[in-house]
Design a protein around this motif. Structure first.
Motif, PDB file in Angstrom:
ATOM      1  N   MET A  48       0.819  -1.222   0.000  1.00 22.09           N
ATOM      2  CA  MET A  48       0.000   0.000   0.000  1.00 22.09           C
ATOM      3  C   MET A  48       0.847   1.264   0.000  1.00 22.09           C
ATOM      4  N   GLY A  49       2.148   1.108   0.183  1.00 21.75           N
ATOM      5  CA  GLY A  49       3.013   2.295   0.270  1.00 21.75           C
ATOM      6  C   GLY A  49       2.936   2.954   1.630  1.00 21.75           C
ATOM      7  N   ILE A  50       2.338   2.266   2.619  1.00 20.12           N
ATOM      8  CA  ILE A  50       2.258   2.839   3.969  1.00 20.12           C
ATOM      9  C   ILE A  50       3.637   2.793   4.613  1.00 20.12           C
ATOM     10  N   ILE A  51       4.377   1.716   4.333  1.00 17.10           N
ATOM     11  CA  ILE A  51       5.785   1.689   4.757  1.00 17.10           C
ATOM     12  C   ILE A  51       6.644   1.472   3.511  1.00 17.10           C
ATOM     13  N   SER A  52       7.850   1.987   3.560  1.00 15.54           N
ATOM     14  CA  SER A  52       8.706   1.872   2.365  1.00 15.54           C
ATOM     15  C   SER A  52       9.554   0.605   2.449  1.00 15.54           C
ATOM     16  N   ALA A  53       9.828   0.047   1.272  1.00  9.58           N
ATOM     17  CA  ALA A  53      10.650  -1.165   1.216  1.00  9.58           C
ATOM     18  C   ALA A  53      12.125  -0.780   1.283  1.00  9.58           C
ATOM     19  N   LYS A  73      -2.088   4.086  -5.319  1.00  7.74           N
ATOM     20  CA  LYS A  73      -3.071   4.173  -4.225  1.00  7.74           C
ATOM     21  C   LYS A  73      -4.473   4.472  -4.751  1.00  7.74           C
ATOM     22  N   SER A  74      -4.545   5.189  -5.881  1.00  8.29           N
ATOM     23  CA  SER A  74      -5.875   5.544  -6.393  1.00  8.29           C
ATOM     24  C   SER A  74      -6.615   4.337  -6.962  1.00  8.29           C
ATOM     25  N   ILE A  75      -5.896   3.251  -7.247  1.00 12.36           N
ATOM     26  CA  ILE A  75      -6.589   2.056  -7.775  1.00 12.36           C
ATOM     27  C   ILE A  75      -6.564   0.904  -6.772  1.00 12.36           C
ATOM     28  N   VAL A  98     -14.047   9.711   2.377  1.00 11.73           N
ATOM     29  CA  VAL A  98     -13.284   8.776   1.526  1.00 11.73           C
ATOM     30  C   VAL A  98     -13.632   9.011   0.054  1.00 11.73           C
ATOM     31  N   ALA A  99     -14.936   9.176  -0.219  1.00  7.94           N
ATOM     32  CA  ALA A  99     -15.380   9.402  -1.611  1.00  7.94           C
ATOM     33  C   ALA A  99     -14.790  10.696  -2.171  1.00  7.94           C
ATOM     34  N   ASP A 100     -14.720  11.729  -1.336  1.00  8.09           N
ATOM     35  CA  ASP A 100     -14.120  13.003  -1.780  1.00  8.09           C
ATOM     36  C   ASP A 100     -12.650  12.824  -2.140  1.00  8.09           C
ATOM     37  N   VAL A 101     -11.929  12.125  -1.273  1.00  9.36           N
ATOM     38  CA  VAL A 101     -10.489  11.972  -1.501  1.00  9.36           C
ATOM     39  C   VAL A 101     -10.229  11.149  -2.773  1.00  9.36           C
ATOM     40  N   TYR A 102     -11.057  10.140  -3.013  1.00  5.75           N
ATOM     41  CA  TYR A 102     -10.864   9.303  -4.213  1.00  5.75           C
ATOM     42  C   TYR A 102     -11.565   9.882  -5.440  1.00  5.75           C
ATOM     43  N   GLY A 103     -12.228  11.030  -5.277  1.00  4.95           N
ATOM     44  CA  GLY A 103     -12.872  11.681  -6.418  1.00  4.95           C
ATOM     45  C   GLY A 103     -14.051  10.920  -6.989  1.00  4.95           C
ATOM     46  N   VAL A 104     -14.820  10.281  -6.108  1.00  3.68           N
ATOM     47  CA  VAL A 104     -16.000   9.541  -6.580  1.00  3.68           C
ATOM     48  C   VAL A 104     -17.130  10.546  -6.839  1.00  3.68           C
TER      49      VAL A 104
ATOM     50  N   MET B 372      -2.427  13.934  16.507  1.00  3.65           N
ATOM     51  CA  MET B 372      -3.840  13.619  16.714  1.00  3.65           C
ATOM     52  C   MET B 372      -4.370  12.605  15.690  1.00  3.65           C
ATOM     53  N   GLU B 373      -3.616  12.356  14.632  1.00  5.00           N
ATOM     54  CA  GLU B 373      -4.017  11.289  13.698  1.00  5.00           C
ATOM     55  C   GLU B 373      -4.012   9.939  14.430  1.00  5.00           C
ATOM     56  N   GLY B 374      -3.093   9.813  15.389  1.00  7.60           N
ATOM     57  CA  GLY B 374      -3.037   8.605  16.216  1.00  7.60           C
ATOM     58  C   GLY B 374      -2.998   7.332  15.399  1.00  7.60           C
ATOM     59  N   LYS B 375      -3.781   6.355  15.837  1.00  7.31           N
ATOM     60  CA  LYS B 375      -3.773   5.064  15.159  1.00  7.31           C
ATOM     61  C   LYS B 375      -4.501   5.097  13.823  1.00  7.31           C
ATOM     62  N   SER B 376      -5.197   6.201  13.544  1.00  4.25           N
ATOM     63  CA  SER B 376      -5.896   6.324  12.252  1.00  4.25           C
ATOM     64  C   SER B 376      -4.980   6.841  11.157  1.00  4.25           C
ATOM     65  N   PHE B 377      -3.710   6.973  11.460  1.00  2.00           N
ATOM     66  CA  PHE B 377      -2.788   7.554  10.486  1.00  2.00           C
ATOM     67  C   PHE B 377      -2.685   6.700   9.220  1.00  2.00           C
ATOM     68  N   TRP B 378      -3.077   5.425   9.326  1.00  3.35           N
ATOM     69  CA  TRP B 378      -3.045   4.568   8.134  1.00  3.35           C
ATOM     70  C   TRP B 378      -4.018   5.080   7.066  1.00  3.35           C
ATOM     71  N   ILE B 379      -5.044   5.825   7.491  1.00  2.98           N
ATOM     72  CA  ILE B 379      -6.062   6.260   6.515  1.00  2.98           C
ATOM     73  C   ILE B 379      -5.453   7.224   5.492  1.00  2.98           C
ATOM     74  N   PRO B 380      -4.910   8.382   5.910  1.00  3.61           N
ATOM     75  CA  PRO B 380      -4.301   9.250   4.892  1.00  3.61           C
ATOM     76  C   PRO B 380      -3.102   8.599   4.207  1.00  3.61           C
ATOM     77  N   LYS B 381      -2.377   7.747   4.952  1.00  2.00           N
ATOM     78  CA  LYS B 381      -1.198   7.111   4.347  1.00  2.00           C
ATOM     79  C   LYS B 381      -1.567   6.176   3.208  1.00  2.00           C
ATOM     80  N   SER B 382      -2.771   5.587   3.286  1.00  2.00           N
ATOM     81  CA  SER B 382      -3.156   4.633   2.243  1.00  2.00           C
ATOM     82  C   SER B 382      -3.953   5.302   1.132  1.00  2.00           C
ATOM     83  N   MET B 383      -4.164   6.612   1.245  1.00  2.00           N
ATOM     84  CA  MET B 383      -4.996   7.309   0.258  1.00  2.00           C
ATOM     85  C   MET B 383      -4.142   7.998  -0.810  1.00  2.00           C
ATOM     86  N   PRO B 384      -4.736   8.242  -1.968  1.00  2.00           N
ATOM     87  CA  PRO B 384      -3.970   8.898  -3.038  1.00  2.00           C
ATOM     88  C   PRO B 384      -3.851  10.407  -2.809  1.00  2.00           C
ATOM     89  N   ILE B 385      -3.202  10.766  -1.730  1.00  2.00           N
ATOM     90  CA  ILE B 385      -2.971  12.184  -1.429  1.00  2.00           C
ATOM     91  C   ILE B 385      -1.507  12.346  -1.035  1.00  2.00           C
TER      92      ILE B 385
END
Lengths: 239, 527
Positions: A48-53, A73-75, A98-104, B372-385
């Motif tokens: 997911m790119g949440i952590i880097s390899a 991430k967008s797909i 979530v819908a706003d961020v993904y542009g739904v 303050m993102e706390g444990k929800s920080f995965w949400i913005p991290k997994s989003m296309p932003i």
């Protein structure tokens, strides 16, 4: 759909994932199995790119996770093992966010939220703050948000934990439908029976190394997934 | 068991300053970080102790030579007690009733009484530190000004006893707040308003004492009906057997009663999830907005959903409005004072602009926004932003929350004091720039030292390194701004002063913005 090439991730001296290579084609459900601390969550988060390899590359639909993170991430959609959502939002506000961020588009989001919330029996609770939700309700909301933008790849970490039997059944159906439409799913689980029945492909990880992967038929042969797993883990001898 | 639980609580507090390593484990404190934290704590300690030492000297000059130890210590004991009590009500509520590990500990073979006692003891440790800031200067100044050893021992005894009373009363009130809040609908609003009420009461009391320090006892008694109480508790510091005994019984008795009262209902309070009415969802059409809009609205909802976050990070908002209203009300008294100093009435505007800057610098929601993102920080991290989008939305939220009331305060001042001409735009622009500067600075520091794991929200908002750093930098910045304002007024060059202030703000904003969009954004990607 998903191609992991030589993924390595270290935390200090500990190698959480060691040179892992795996490919998940379009339209395939792949179960990711391993003992606690084997490196499943690290692998999923790296996808997911949440952590880097530290080493290796990950490609989603031909795009590199490291060089085109927004494109991948967008797909893709991700559901973590513990659905820590924004507790200060109501369910509907979270989905709208979530819908706003993904542009739904407005039409699509209204239609999908209604359909998915009805499917999970969550419609009446959407105005409630997420802080008032049970673990299972949060998990349902996380699932709805993952399906909301119609991703090509869905990555889930222990998605069945906390779900009631009906919701589990609904999720399995949705996973099948998603793959029939050409999408793919990569998920970790400890429920081997579910994995055996649901998955087209299975990958087993032990101490950060991929010990076996392939289609369910190839990996199992005449055995059950449980016995294959225990054999690989060395648990069969111990028992 | 109590020791283990207490150590756990204190470790959680100190972990606020340590942050986390890449594998999510608590980071080791490097020598540099230890030195930095020590300097910060020392600086804050010295600042507060300096403030109360000055107060002790001014009061001591009057009361100690007159031999009125009771009034001297009584005033300090009451200031210390009220400060500790009021500031610990919501700390106690958060620590006792809102900790995330309450249910985990209850599932273990630990008695609820022990869990509760360990939490109260943690608050008591903080309260002793706060009380020391007030009472130690009072005792030391008393000693230096020739006070008797009896007074020193009595003062020390009062220092040991009063935090017990303050903690017990705060625990009882925290319990009442927790019990009520679970049953009401607008929890955040009610909690915020109640907290502000207590805070205003404290400040009225504090400034009343400061203003009237040196009054004769009889005169003070007529001004303040609670003075007999001050004299009474003050006599305990003279080791009068009766008064000391009464104070000791009061403090220890209150502790026992509070323990008994709360321990009986402790489990039911912390395991109850409230009884607010369930809201049924009625379908309505959802509209599409942009990502930055969605992120900013999310940030604003986060801010307004937490009274702890609002009250601890945005006191400048309240102070700026109070400053504006008080100035407008008292302008008739201020103008003659300026004339006495040989200054025109217009000299007040640069000082007011810098006073608004001080208020704006007290607002620091951005310094906790990443944490303050706390444990929800995965949400913005997994989003296309992008990380920049995340940071900009947090900055926008800070600006909306802090700039609006700052501009409102400026307008109240402009209209109320009849400001005109060249002062008018500067009185709006400079405080606005201060809000912007501290918004950017807070984000830079919070990205550098994020704290994403905590037991309650008070930890990232009150006890984290970025908050301390912003507080200290704001103090330095305030001194510079006030210095520029006073110098420009005395030299009769207020426009030059305004321009220098604006240029300084712009340079600092640009520098920190470059850091925010560069290194900070890259750091955020790696968190």
């Amino acid at each position: 759909m998903l191609r992991i090439e030589g993924l390595t991730k270290r935390y200090g001296e500990k190698c959480a994932v060691d040179d892992l290579t795996l490919e998940i084609p379009d339209g395939v459900i792949c179960g990711f199995i391993g003992h606690n601390g084997a490196g499943k969550t690290t692998t999923l988060k790296a996808c997911m790119g949440i952590i880097s390899a530290d080493e290796g590359n990950i490609y989603i639909d031909g795009k590199s996770v490291s060089s085109d993170p927004l494109g991948t991430k967008s797909i893709t959609a991700y559901i973590p093992d513990n659905p820590d959502l924004y507790e200060f939002l109501s369910g509907i506000r979270y989905l709208n966010f979530v819908a706003d961020v993904y542009g739904v588009s407005a039409e699509v989001r209204n239609e999908r939220i209604a359909a998915l919330a009805d499917k999970f029996g969550l419609t009446a609770d959407l105005a409630q703050p997420i802080s008032a939700y049970s673990h299972g309700m949060k998990q349902k909301l996380a699932i709805i948000s993952a399906w909301l933008h119609d991703p090509k790849l869905i990555i889930m970490d222990e998605p069945f934990v906390g779900l009631d039997p009906k919701a589990s059944y609904t999720l399995k159906e949705m996973m099948h439908e998603h793959c029939e439409r050409g999408g793919s799913i990569f998920f970790s689980t400890h429920v081997l029976d579910v994995a055996e029945k649901l998955c087209d492909k299975v990958a087993i990880i032990k101490d950060g190394k991929l010990v076996i992967e392939g289609s369910m038929e190839d990996v199992l042969g005449e055995e059950s997934l449980e016995s294959v797993f225990l054999e690989l883990e060395g648990g069969a001898e111990n028992d | 068991m109590i020791r283990t639980l207490l150590a756990l609580r204190l470790r959680a507090t100190f972990a606020s300053f340590k942050g986390r390593s890449k594998d999510g484990k608590p980071a080791k404190l490097s020598a540099g970080k230890i030195v930095l934290v020590s300097i910060l704590m020392l600086y804050l300690g010295v600042t507060f102790i300096g403030l109360f030492t000055l107060m002790a000297v001014s009061m001591g000059m009057f009361y100690i030579p007159a031999g009125d130890y009771a009034m001297y210590f009584g005033l300090f004991m009451l200031i210390g007690f009220s400060m500790v009590f009021i500031f610990s009500i919501f700390e106690t509520k958060a620590e006792l009733f809102d900790c995330k590990d309450n249910e985990l500990l209850l599932s273990m073979p630990i008695s609820p009484g022990n869990i509760m006692l360990s939490r109260i003891a943690t608050v008591l440790v903080y309260n002793y530190i706060e009380m020391a800031l007030v009472m130690l200067p009072a005792i030391v100044v008393y000693g230096f000004m020739g006070g008797s050893p009896v007074g020193i021992i009595g003062g020390a005894l009062a220092f040991l006893l009063l935090p017990l009373l303050a903690t017990s009363l705060a625990s009882a009130l925290g319990y009442a707040v927790a019990a009520i809040v679970k049953r009401i609908k607008h929890k955040t609003l009610i909690t915020t308003v109640t907290s502000l009420f207590f805070l205003v009461v404290y400040f009225i009391f504090y400034f009343g004492i400061v203003e009237n320090a040196g009054m004769e006892e009889e005169e003070m008694i007529t001004s303040y009906p609670h003075i007999p109480f001050i004299a009474f508790i003050g006599k305990a510091a003279t080791l009068s057997p009766l008064h000391t005994a009464v104070l000791a019984i009061l403090c220890i008795g209150a502790t026992a009663i509070a323990y008994k009262l709360i321990s009986g209902k402790y489990i039911s309070i912390i395991t109850s999830h409230g009884t607010t009415a369930r809201r049924e969802y009625k379908r309505s059409r959802l509209e599409r907005r942009g990502a930055i809009y969605a992120l900013t609205v999310k940030e604003l909802r986060r801010f307004f959903s937490s009274s702890v976050y609002m009250l601890n990070s945005s006191m400048g908002v309240i102070f700026s409005i109070i400053l504006a209203v008080a100035t407008v009300v008292k302008i008739g008294e201020i103008t003659p004072m300026l004339s006495e100093l040989g200054l025109s009435r217009d000299a007040i505007y640069p000082v007011l602009a810098s006073a608004l800057c001080i208020c704006a610098s007290l607002n620091m929601p951005s310094a906790a926004a990443v944490s303050m993102e706390g444990k929800s920080f995965w949400i913005p991290k997994s989003m296309p932003i992008t990380s920049r989008q995340i940071l900009l939305s947090k900055l926008l939220s800070h600006i909306i929350v802090t700039v609006t009331p700052t501009v409102l305060a400026s307008i109240i001042l402009i209209v109320g004091t009849g400001a005109y001409g060249i002062d008018l735009p500067f009185m709006i622009v400079i405080p606005t720039l201060t809000s912007l500067l501290f918004g950017i600075l807070g984000l830079v520091l919070n990205t550098a030292f994020p704290k994403l794991e905590y037991d309650n929200e008070a930890q990232p908002v009150k006890q984290s390194l970025p908050i301390f750093l912003v507080m200290i930098i704001s103090m330095v910045w305030d001194v510079i701004m006030i210095g520029i304002a006073i110098a420009s007024v005395l030299l009769g060059m207020s426009v030059i002063g305004y321009i220098v202030s604006i240029l300084l703000h712009i340079v600092m904003c640009a520098a920190f913005m470059a850091i925010l969009l560069g290194p900070s954004a890259r750091k955020l990607e790696k968190i």
